[in-house]
Design a protein around this motif. Structure first.
Motif, PDB file in Angstrom:
ATOM      1  N   GLY A  76       9.772  36.526  32.555  1.00 51.34           N
ATOM      2  CA  GLY A  76       8.641  36.121  33.393  1.00 51.34           C
ATOM      3  C   GLY A  76       8.983  36.142  34.867  1.00 51.34           C
ATOM      4  O   GLY A  76       9.909  36.828  35.304  1.00 51.34           O
ATOM      5  N   SER A  77       8.250  35.381  35.657  1.00 48.34           N
ATOM      6  CA  SER A  77       8.423  35.364  37.111  1.00 48.34           C
ATOM      7  C   SER A  77       9.748  34.703  37.488  1.00 48.34           C
ATOM      8  O   SER A  77      10.378  34.030  36.667  1.00 48.34           O
ATOM      9  CB  SER A  77       7.255  34.634  37.767  1.00 48.34           C
ATOM     10  N   ALA A  78      10.140  34.878  38.742  1.00 49.47           N
ATOM     11  CA  ALA A  78      11.390  34.283  39.226  1.00 49.47           C
ATOM     12  C   ALA A  78      11.372  32.769  39.028  1.00 49.47           C
ATOM     13  O   ALA A  78      10.402  32.105  39.369  1.00 49.47           O
ATOM     14  CB  ALA A  78      11.573  34.614  40.705  1.00 49.47           C
ATOM     15  N   HIS A 117      11.268  31.201  36.168  1.00 52.23           N
ATOM     16  CA  HIS A 117      10.444  30.794  35.025  1.00 52.23           C
ATOM     17  C   HIS A 117      11.157  29.765  34.141  1.00 52.23           C
ATOM     18  O   HIS A 117      10.518  28.884  33.575  1.00 52.23           O
ATOM     19  CB  HIS A 117      10.032  32.012  34.205  1.00 52.23           C
ATOM     20  N   ASN A 161       4.547  26.769  35.927  1.00 50.82           N
ATOM     21  CA  ASN A 161       4.493  28.127  35.377  1.00 50.82           C
ATOM     22  C   ASN A 161       3.330  28.911  35.987  1.00 50.82           C
ATOM     23  O   ASN A 161       2.173  28.633  35.704  1.00 50.82           O
ATOM     24  CB  ASN A 161       4.349  28.049  33.858  1.00 50.82           C
ATOM     25  N   ASP A 168       2.931  32.109  35.445  1.00 54.20           N
ATOM     26  CA  ASP A 168       2.681  33.260  34.579  1.00 54.20           C
ATOM     27  C   ASP A 168       1.467  33.077  33.671  1.00 54.20           C
ATOM     28  O   ASP A 168       0.930  34.043  33.150  1.00 54.20           O
ATOM     29  CB  ASP A 168       3.912  33.560  33.720  1.00 54.20           C
TER      30      ASP A 168
END
Length: 98
Positions: free
Chosen positions: A42-44, A46, A83, A85
């Motif tokens: 996922g994103s940085a 996460h 989160n 995402d």
């Protein structure tokens, strides 16, 4: 009250007075969005989202009387989720007679 997500919690705190911003700032310091997390999809950052429910529980019990939450004068309930995402969340409520 329960949030059935691995990255979310519910907090009881004063909102609108800066406490909510203080909470987000504190979580940013405790759980930085960087590359240190082993849970790394996922994103940085996460992985920090999956640690959050250990600090802010995914459930909360609040008394209700005559259909009203019996919160203190300055208390509010906040859904906390770092989160980015997944922006959709569910909150489940259960009521027990007492």
């Amino acid at each position: 009250m329960f949030v059935p997500h691995a990255t979310a919690g519910v907090a009881l705190l004063e909102l609108g007075s800066g406490s909510d911003a203080d909470l987000i700032a504190t979580l940013g310091e405790l759980l930085p969005a960087d590359g240190r997390w082993r849970h790394a999809h996922g994103s940085a950052g996460h992985g920090r989202s999956h640690v959050l429910p250990a600090l802010i529980a995914p459930s909360l019990t609040v008394p209700v009387l005559d259909g009203r939450l019996l919160l203190g004068t300055w208390q509010s309930i906040a859904l906390v989720d770092l989160n980015v995402d997944n922006p959709e969340r569910t909150v489940r409520l259960s009521f027990l007679s007492g």
